[in-house]
Design an enzyme around this catalytic site. Structure first.
Site, PDB file in Angstrom:
ATOM      1  N   ASP A  74      74.861  66.175  40.311  1.00 13.99           N
ATOM      2  CA  ASP A  74      76.084  65.701  40.949  1.00 13.99           C
ATOM      3  C   ASP A  74      76.142  66.291  42.354  1.00 13.99           C
ATOM      4  OD1 ASP A  74      78.724  64.211  40.314  1.00 13.99           O
ATOM      5  OD2 ASP A  74      79.386  66.022  41.344  1.00 13.99           O
ATOM      6  N   GLN A  75      76.733  65.553  43.261  1.00 14.77           N
ATOM      7  CA  GLN A  75      76.745  66.005  44.662  1.00 14.77           C
ATOM      8  C   GLN A  75      78.082  65.714  45.328  1.00 14.77           C
ATOM      9  OE1 GLN A  75      74.650  63.763  47.892  1.00 14.77           O
ATOM     10  NE2 GLN A  75      73.389  65.590  48.024  1.00 14.77           N
TER      11      GLN A  75
END
Length: 199
Positions: A74-75
């Site tokens: 996830d970013q």
């Protein structure tokens, strides 16, 4: 290691960008879409958010498996203490890039590898700094029109024309900026006895 001894590898993402990155290490993987609520918790920092979501995405897929290794990622972008998401509209992209002009944005990428058989979890957060050159509105509008980066956190694609927006990139792994820290992932795989060079 014999090829038949490799555990099944799953990418808990349908992102074409992450699939392209993982294919640099191996093309022998399955993809699956995790059903995970990505909303931040109250007072949750960006770093804790991406780490939690990377683990949650990997576990969401691993729970249905007997064996195999599941990759979750996830970013988010962080600027002036705020979490920056995907713009979704050209107007939002213009506002994001206008605010970034002449400034540095930190991208935080959470990475998790879950062993579906043992339940073992490895997780890290990889930071990467992007410094933007001073941009004119006409440059920003032209960039958005040419590359349509509306599904990208921060409103740019560093693997494409977005590189023209920057004055400096700083971090341990440029792949993390696109969404999957391959250097750290390779080490996690090695920790699980998987050497992509010997497959």
């Amino acid at each position: 290691m014999a090829e038949s001894a490799l555990p099944a590898l799953y990418l808990a993402s349908t992102s074409k960008y992450r699939q392209q990155l993982l294919a640099k290490l191996t093309t022998r993987f399955h993809t699956a879409k995790p059903n995970v609520d990505e909303a931040p918790l109250t007072n949750e920092s960006a770093e804790l958010l991406v780490r939690r979501l990377a683990i949650a995405k990997a576990q969401a897929i691993a729970v249905g498996l007997d064996t195999g290794l599941v990759i979750g990622s996830d970013q988010v972008a962080q600027f002036n203490g705020n979490i920056i998401g995907k713009p979704h509209t050209a107007q939002n992209a213009l506002a994001q890039l206008r605010s970034f002009s002449g400034n540095t944005v930190t991208f935080l990428t959470g990475l998790a590898l879950v062993n579906a058989h043992s339940g073992n979890i490895q997780a890290i957060v990889e930071p990467f700094n992007v410094s933007f050159r001073t941009l004119t509105d006409s440059e920003i509008i032209a960039y958005i029109d040419k590359e349509q980066p509306l599904d990208c956190a921060g409103s740019f694609k560093s693997e494409g024309l977005g590189i023209s927006l920057f004055s400096k990139l700083s971090g341990d792994d440029p792949n993390s900026l696109i969404g999957l820290p391959l250097i750290q992932l390779n080490q996690m795989l090695l920790n699980e006895g998987v050497n992509v060079l010997l497959k």
